[in-house]
Each structure stands twice: as C-alpha cells, then as structure tokens.
Design an enzyme around this catalytic site. Structure first.
Site, PDB file in Angstrom:
ATOM      1  N   GLU A  49       0.741  -1.141   0.088  1.00 39.52           N
ATOM      2  CA  GLU A  49      -0.173   0.056  -0.090  1.00 39.52           C
ATOM      3  C   GLU A  49       0.709   1.263  -0.195  1.00 39.52           C
ATOM      4  O   GLU A  49       1.997   1.302   0.356  1.00 39.52           O
ATOM      5  CB  GLU A  49      -0.924  -0.105   1.075  1.00 39.52           C
ATOM      6  CG  GLU A  49      -1.955  -1.070   1.025  1.00 39.52           C
ATOM      7  CD  GLU A  49      -2.932  -0.931   2.486  1.00 39.52           C
ATOM      8  OE1 GLU A  49      -3.930  -1.893   2.150  1.00 39.52           O
ATOM      9  OE2 GLU A  49      -2.694  -0.453   3.239  1.00 39.52           O
ATOM     10  N   GLU A  60      -0.788  -9.863  -6.825  1.00 35.62           N
ATOM     11  CA  GLU A  60      -0.870 -10.704  -8.097  1.00 35.62           C
ATOM     12  C   GLU A  60      -0.016  -9.778  -8.948  1.00 35.62           C
ATOM     13  O   GLU A  60       0.766 -10.382  -9.832  1.00 35.62           O
ATOM     14  CB  GLU A  60      -2.401 -10.884  -8.613  1.00 35.62           C
ATOM     15  CG  GLU A  60      -3.324 -11.348  -7.776  1.00 35.62           C
ATOM     16  CD  GLU A  60      -4.037 -10.915  -6.680  1.00 35.62           C
ATOM     17  OE1 GLU A  60      -5.206 -11.215  -6.546  1.00 35.62           O
ATOM     18  OE2 GLU A  60      -3.477  -9.517  -6.411  1.00 35.62           O
ATOM     19  N   CYS A  91      -8.698  -8.604  -8.150  1.00 34.90           N
ATOM     20  CA  CYS A  91      -9.524  -7.332  -8.310  1.00 34.90           C
ATOM     21  C   CYS A  91      -9.520  -7.195  -9.702  1.00 34.90           C
ATOM     22  O   CYS A  91      -8.732  -8.098 -10.630  1.00 34.90           O
ATOM     23  CB  CYS A  91      -8.912  -6.055  -7.608  1.00 34.90           C
ATOM     24  SG  CYS A  91      -7.376  -5.443  -8.697  1.00 34.90           S
TER      25      CYS A  91
END
Length: 133
Positions: A49, A60, A91
């Site tokens: 993050e 990923e 996502c």
C-alpha cells in the site's frame, strides 16, 4: 468456475509466506500470491500500500512483475492467499494483468480455512482482451 482441483503445495506455501510480508498500514488486509511460470520457476508477491492509494500494488501484480523481471512472460497457475472468507479473488485490474500473460492459467483463491474459489484466468475475466504480441 471449474471443478475443484488440488492446490499446488509449493505455490500455497509461497503465497502464505508472501502474505506475511505485505505492507498494509492503511487497510490491514494482507494478500500473498505465487505463480508458476511455464518453465517451472515460482514467483511471488505481496500487496504494497501507499499513502497515495492509487499507487498501491496488489500481490498478483507484484508476482507478475517479478516473473517479467525474471525474464519470463507466461505462467501456468497462480495461488492467491488471504484470510478472508470467502477467499478474496483478484481485483479487476489484476484480472486484466493476469489475462495479458496467461488467459488459460489456473487460478486458486484460498484462505486459512481451506475454502477455495478456482478457475482459469479467462473465467475470472470473461471477454478480456489482449493485443497481438
């Protein structure tokens, strides 16, 4: 999705280990991913993050970037490990990135309870697109 298949133990262990290295001071949601390239090498990544949320990287994506940096461009399977129930799946951006390299690769999303969601990359991103390489 496809019929449940055995999860590669080496990939699962690598994804679990990668998850422990995740940098998630904002969400606290750790994700690890490990993939096996066509040559058999294992690459892994964790989510990272950033205070500027749009700059964050998913596990990923980190695994794919490691694969490409390692000189490869195709993978046969990927394991995504979280402690979410049901297991978190890639996502939308990650689905497209995975599709770019290996739309037929197997995806196994698994959690600490042994729950799983499995299929091929193209199952996770129907109508995905690729430009000719």
């Amino acid at each position: 999705m496809t019929v449940e298949v055995q999860i590669d133990a080496v990939l699962l262990e690598a994804a679990q280990g990668a998850r422990q290295q995740a940098y998630v001071p904002y969400s606290g949601f750790q994700v690890g991913a490990a993939l096996r390239s066509v040559s058999g090498r294992v690459f892994f990544g964790a989510n990272v993050e950033n205070a500027s949320y749009g700059l964050a990287r998913c596990a990923e994506q980190s695994a794919v970037q490691a694969m490409v940096t390692g000189g490869e461009q195709d993978f046969t399977e990927i394991v995504v490990y979280t402690e979410a129930s049901p297991p978190a799946s890639p996502c939308g951006a990650c689905r497209q990135i995975l599709f770019e390299f290996s739309p037929d690769a197997r995806v196994s999303c698994v959690n600490h309870l042994g729950e799983r969601v499995q299929g091929q990359v193209k199952d996770f991103l129907p109508h995905g697109f690729r430009l000719e390489r």
